[in-house]
Enzyme design. Structure first.
Site, PDB file in Angstrom:
ATOM      1  CB  SER A 143      -0.935   0.005   1.216  1.00  0.00           C
ATOM      2  OG  SER A 143      -1.751  -1.136   1.232  1.00  0.00           O
ATOM      3  CG  HIS A 206      -2.568   3.542   3.486  1.00  0.00           C
ATOM      4  ND1 HIS A 206      -3.822   3.178   3.932  1.00  0.00           N
ATOM      5  CD2 HIS A 206      -1.991   2.393   3.043  1.00  0.00           C
ATOM      6  CE1 HIS A 206      -4.003   1.880   3.763  1.00  0.00           C
ATOM      7  NE2 HIS A 206      -2.898   1.382   3.233  1.00  0.00           N
TER       8      HIS A 206
END
Length: 361
Positions: A143, A206
């Site tokens: 991610s 993230h």
């Protein structure tokens, strides 16, 4: 000069094919299969891993991010190995879908080197940020790199906003297409942020990946030349372009070096912002008695059966302390059943387990 259509078609042929993206897709797929194989070709129950994947112990053996092991055992390779791992099938498919569309688009338009930089640097940087702020949790996933690609896309759109949405340069149909791309990117960020509240995935990866992707994108992604479209640029605009050309990449590298020093000089157990864990871990549903997952690291505990002086289970708690749990000698010992109940024993008997931060791994 080529027509714009011919230019776009040429980008999809030969060396301009997204080979790096294909490599990442293949590597993540093989690693997911290997993790399930190591887990006995089975996935954990949904109350243990809602992502439909292997256990916490399996992910640790495969190279998941574990701040304590990184700092105390010098296993810094986990900052890289965790990138290829995924929490389970749900996590894998969402990430691979985003990687395929965003990664292939960037690599086709900007080349192999740009895609490599925009994925690797944000992925590693995001993992380091996670290791600093969430040392008590193990996390996995590509991610950080995917958010790096998304951040670069957003940076590219912001830098070329006037051209992409110019009435002089862009037709209305293409402006609607550009707006659709922006909406899709925002929706992907929102979806992954929600996934970041579940076990094994965290929003610090993230966040760090997107910030570093935005910075790296400023330096690596090709710019649309306004002069090519007949839009004159002043001296200030040209000077600004050259100034920021390598600024983002330099800042990104320096940030990673500084963050690595902070991580390795820490204790691998204490977060500098305890309240910030809510950004990446929320027990759901929040009401008591029916929680699907928790915000703790009890899923990592180990235990051994001790027969002397009395039959008991010696449980090693997350804080490295040990507690003894009496077992009934008249009952048959089922090791698999005991292993399934270790997280519950941890929360019932281990000290310093904050119920507000429960997360069953």
């Amino acid at each position: 000069y080529l027509s714009w259509t011919d230019f776009e078609d040429s980008k999809k042929k030969g060396r301009n094919r997204p080979f790096f993206t294909y490599f990442l897709l293949a590597a993540c797929t093989m690693i997911l299969i290997a993790s399930i194989a190591l887990n006995g070709w089975k996935v954990e129950q949904l109350d243990a891993n809602p992502m439909i994947g292997p256990s916490a112990q399996t992910l640790i053996r495969m190279g998941a991010k574990d701040s304590s092991l990184i700092v105390h055992e010098n296993e810094s390779w986990r900052l890289v190995s965790s990138i290829g791992l995924h929490a389970g099938l749900v996590h894998y498919f969402i990430n691979m879908l985003a990687l395929y569309f965003v990664g292939s688009a960037i690599e086709t338009s900007h080349g192999f080197i740009a895609a490599l930089i925009l994925f690797v640097i944000p992925a590693i940087g995001g993992t380091i940020l996670s290791a600093i702020f969430l040392p008590e949790y193990i996390t996995v996933g590509a991610s950080g790199g995917i958010f790096g690609l998304i951040g670069a896309c957003l940076g590219d759109i912001l830098m070329n906003w006037k051209l992409l949405f110019s009435n002089f340069v862009t037709e209305n149909a293409k402006k609607h297409r550009h707006a659709f791309v922006v909406v899709c990117l925002v929706m992907d960020i929102a979806l992954n942020s929600i996934i970041g509240l579940t076990p094994y995935v965290d929003n610090f990866t993230h966040l760090g990946g997107m910030i570093l992707g935005l910075l790296c994108g400023i330096s690596t992604m090709e710019r649309l030349s306004a002069d090519f479209f007949g839009v004159e640029q002043g001296c200030w605009s040209k000077a600004k372009q050259y100034t920021v050309r390598f600024f983002g990449l330099i800042v990104s590298v320096i940030s990673i070096v500084v963050a690595t020093i902070i991580l390795m000089n820490g204790d691998g157990e204490t977060t500098p912002c305890p309240s910030c864990t809510w950004l990446s871990c929320v027990p759901f549903p929040p009401w008591k008695g029916s929680t699907w997952w928790y915000c703790d690291d009890c899923g990592r505990v180990t235990a051994q059966i001790v027969y002397s002086p009395s039959l008991h289970l010696e449980l090693k708690c997350p804080d490295s302390t040990s507690v003894a749990i009496d077992l009934d000698p008249n009952e048959n010992l089922d090791r698999e059943d005991l292993e399934k109940h270790l997280p519950e024993y941890c929360r019932d008997f281990c000290p310093k387990i904050d119920v507000r931060r429960y997360r069953e791994l």
